[in-house]
Write an enzyme that holds these catalytic residues in place. Structure first.
Site, PDB file in Angstrom:
ATOM      1  CE  LYS A   1      -0.246   4.616  -6.927  1.00 12.75           C
ATOM      2  NZ  LYS A   1       0.076   3.693  -5.810  1.00 12.75           N
TER       3      LYS A   1
ATOM      4  CG  ASN B   1      -1.423   1.354   1.597  1.00 15.55           C
ATOM      5  OD1 ASN B   1      -2.324   1.880   0.951  1.00 15.55           O
ATOM      6  ND2 ASN B   1      -0.814   1.958   2.614  1.00 15.55           N
TER       7      ASN B   1
ATOM      8  CE1 TYR C   1       0.135   8.187  -6.716  1.00 16.53           C
ATOM      9  CE2 TYR C   1      -1.762   8.996  -7.935  1.00 16.53           C
ATOM     10  CZ  TYR C   1      -1.234   8.256  -6.905  1.00 16.53           C
ATOM     11  OH  TYR C   1      -2.071   7.556  -6.057  1.00 16.53           O
TER      12      TYR C   1
HETATM   13  P1  NAD Z   1      -0.869   8.609   2.929  1.00 15.30           P
HETATM   14  O1  NAD Z   1       0.069   9.653   2.491  1.00 15.30           O
HETATM   15  O2  NAD Z   1      -1.927   8.924   3.923  1.00 15.30           O
HETATM   16  O3  NAD Z   1      -0.067   7.322   3.444  1.00 15.30           O
HETATM   17  C1  NAD Z   1       1.008   6.808   2.694  1.00 15.30           C
HETATM   18  C2  NAD Z   1       1.680   5.698   3.458  1.00 15.30           C
HETATM   19  O4  NAD Z   1       2.823   5.280   2.705  1.00 15.30           O
HETATM   20  C3  NAD Z   1       2.184   6.139   4.821  1.00 15.30           C
HETATM   21  O5  NAD Z   1       1.964   5.113   5.759  1.00 15.30           O
HETATM   22  C4  NAD Z   1       3.679   6.330   4.598  1.00 15.30           C
HETATM   23  O6  NAD Z   1       4.451   6.057   5.746  1.00 15.30           O
HETATM   24  C5  NAD Z   1       3.970   5.288   3.529  1.00 15.30           C
HETATM   25  N1  NAD Z   1       5.165   5.679   2.788  1.00 15.30           N
HETATM   26  C6  NAD Z   1       5.336   6.781   2.009  1.00 15.30           C
HETATM   27  N2  NAD Z   1       6.618   6.812   1.563  1.00 15.30           N
HETATM   28  C7  NAD Z   1       7.237   5.707   2.048  1.00 15.30           C
HETATM   29  C8  NAD Z   1       8.558   5.187   1.956  1.00 15.30           C
HETATM   30  N3  NAD Z   1       9.525   5.802   1.255  1.00 15.30           N
HETATM   31  N4  NAD Z   1       8.839   4.020   2.602  1.00 15.30           N
HETATM   32  C9  NAD Z   1       7.898   3.387   3.302  1.00 15.30           C
HETATM   33  N5  NAD Z   1       6.634   3.824   3.453  1.00 15.30           N
HETATM   34  C10 NAD Z   1       6.321   4.982   2.829  1.00 15.30           C
HETATM   35  O7  NAD Z   1      -1.512   8.056   1.574  1.00 15.30           O
HETATM   36  P2  NAD Z   1      -2.837   7.236   1.259  1.00 15.30           P
HETATM   37  O8  NAD Z   1      -3.782   8.176   0.640  1.00 15.30           O
HETATM   38  O9  NAD Z   1      -3.255   6.408   2.426  1.00 15.30           O
HETATM   39  O10 NAD Z   1      -2.284   6.312   0.079  1.00 15.30           O
HETATM   40  C11 NAD Z   1      -2.028   4.941   0.225  1.00 15.30           C
HETATM   41  C12 NAD Z   1      -1.921   4.325  -1.161  1.00 15.30           C
HETATM   42  O11 NAD Z   1      -3.146   4.553  -1.872  1.00 15.30           O
HETATM   43  C13 NAD Z   1      -0.819   4.931  -2.036  1.00 15.30           C
HETATM   44  O12 NAD Z   1      -0.200   3.904  -2.779  1.00 15.30           O
HETATM   45  C14 NAD Z   1      -1.575   5.872  -2.966  1.00 15.30           C
HETATM   46  O13 NAD Z   1      -0.914   6.072  -4.174  1.00 15.30           O
HETATM   47  C15 NAD Z   1      -2.884   5.119  -3.137  1.00 15.30           C
HETATM   48  N6  NAD Z   1      -4.006   5.962  -3.558  1.00 15.30           N
HETATM   49  C16 NAD Z   1      -4.493   6.946  -2.755  1.00 15.30           C
HETATM   50  C17 NAD Z   1      -5.568   7.724  -3.186  1.00 15.30           C
HETATM   51  C18 NAD Z   1      -6.153   8.837  -2.351  1.00 15.30           C
HETATM   52  O14 NAD Z   1      -6.990   9.590  -2.873  1.00 15.30           O
HETATM   53  N7  NAD Z   1      -5.798   8.974  -1.100  1.00 15.30           N
HETATM   54  C19 NAD Z   1      -6.145   7.469  -4.446  1.00 15.30           C
HETATM   55  C20 NAD Z   1      -5.614   6.443  -5.227  1.00 15.30           C
HETATM   56  C21 NAD Z   1      -4.553   5.685  -4.766  1.00 15.30           C
END
Ligand code: NAD
Length: 251
Positions: A163, A93, A159
């Site tokens: 994906k 994730n 980005y």
């Molecule tokens: P967030 O920023 O709230 O959390 C991201 C998580 O990734 C955190 O726990 C952080 O510690 C971890 N992380 C980031 N960089 C890291 C690194 N270098 N090493 C280890 N861990 C790392 O983001 P989120 O919104 O919860 O996103 C989670 C996933 O969902 C991501 O892959 C994101 O691309 C995807 N996503 C999110 C959304 C959205 O709208 N929030 C939409 C589509 C996809």
């Protein structure tokens, strides 16, 4: 109702907040032993304390491997296998987003998103497969894609590129690992209420909601539900799929 993940051992990367933290909680509620990974030891331990306070009975642990290092991740996953007996589910994730116009991209920006969104998924899947291949019941790998892997986005092109790569990796790995009873799928969240969303200007978010037939942004729990389904035996004949969880977004 029976718990979906009873007896399973799951690793969740980026489990300290947002969608990852919701997956951690959902997996615990569904009976799994969970190891959450954070980018730093301190944030991983903070999240662990928070989970333990909410679920005192849960079997849960926290680690902070360097997700881009084969050695570091293999060591962390071997520790999980040794301590809890198996690695049944790996939820890849962790991820970062970007909103940088093409001409402003630096090499550092490009390398960073490739490292977290692609290389880490690759490295963690390799480490997971090394263990799951030896297990009688194989295992499940779930990657995190995004709705932007359908049509891209207007800025921050690295980005969606990352994906799209996750989708290709997921489909290929499903074909390579099926013979070991390892299922590989991805969840493609739509706009979801996390810190990642908080950094985007409202002017960017509102027009996007207009394109969501269900008329709202997603909650981390909406995404975690899909992660629980795909990790469970209810999804036993599903592999190589990219499951959209985006309210039907047509962007
Ligand atoms: P967030 O920023 O709230 O959390 C991201 C998580 O990734 C955190 O726990 C952080 O510690 C971890 N992380 C980031 N960089 C890291 C690194 N270098 N090493 C280890 N861990 C790392 O983001 P989120 O919104 O919860 O996103 C989670 C996933 O969902 C991501 O892959 C994101 O691309 C995807 N996503 C999110 C959304 C959205 O709208 N929030 C939409 C589509 C996809």
């Amino acid at each position: 109702m029976d718990q979906l993940l009873k007896g399973k051992v799951a690793i969740v990367t980026g489990g300290t907040r947002g969608i990852g933290y919701a997956i951690v909680k959902k997996y615990i509620q569904e009976g799994a032993t969970v190891v959450l990974c954070g980018s730093r030891e301190s944030t991983a331990q903070e999240a662990l304390a928070k989970v333990k306070a909410e679920f005192p009975e849960a079997v849960v642990d926290a680690l902070a491997p360097d997700l881009t290092s084969i050695e570091s991740v293999n060591k962390a996953f071997a520790y999980v296998k040794e301590k809890f007996g198996s690695v049944d589910v790996v939820a890849n994730n962790a991820g970062i987003s970007q909103n940088i116009p093409l001409e402003k991209y630096t090499e550092e920006d490009i390398d960073k998103i490739i490292a977290v969104n692609i290389k880490a998924v690759f490295v963690c899947s390799q480490a997971a497969a090394n263990i799951m291949k030896e297990q009688e019941n194989g295992g499940v790998i779930i990657n995190t894609s995004s709705m932007v892997s359908k049509n891209g986005q207007p800025s921050g092109c690295a980005y969606p590129a990352s994906k799209f790569a996750v989708n290709g990796f997921t489909k290929s790995l499903a074909r390579e690992l099926g013979k070991y009873k390892i299922r590989v799928n991805a969840v493609a969240p739509g706009i979801t209420r996390t810190d990642m969303l908080a950094v985007l200007p409202d002017a960017m978010i509102q027009p996007l909601i207009k394109n969501i037939p269900l008329g709202r942004v997603g909650e981390p729990e909406d995404i975690a539900n899909a992660y629980a389904f795909l990790a469970s035996d209810m999804a036993s004949f599903i592999t190589g799929d990219i499951l959209s969880v985006d309210g039907g977004s047509v962007v």
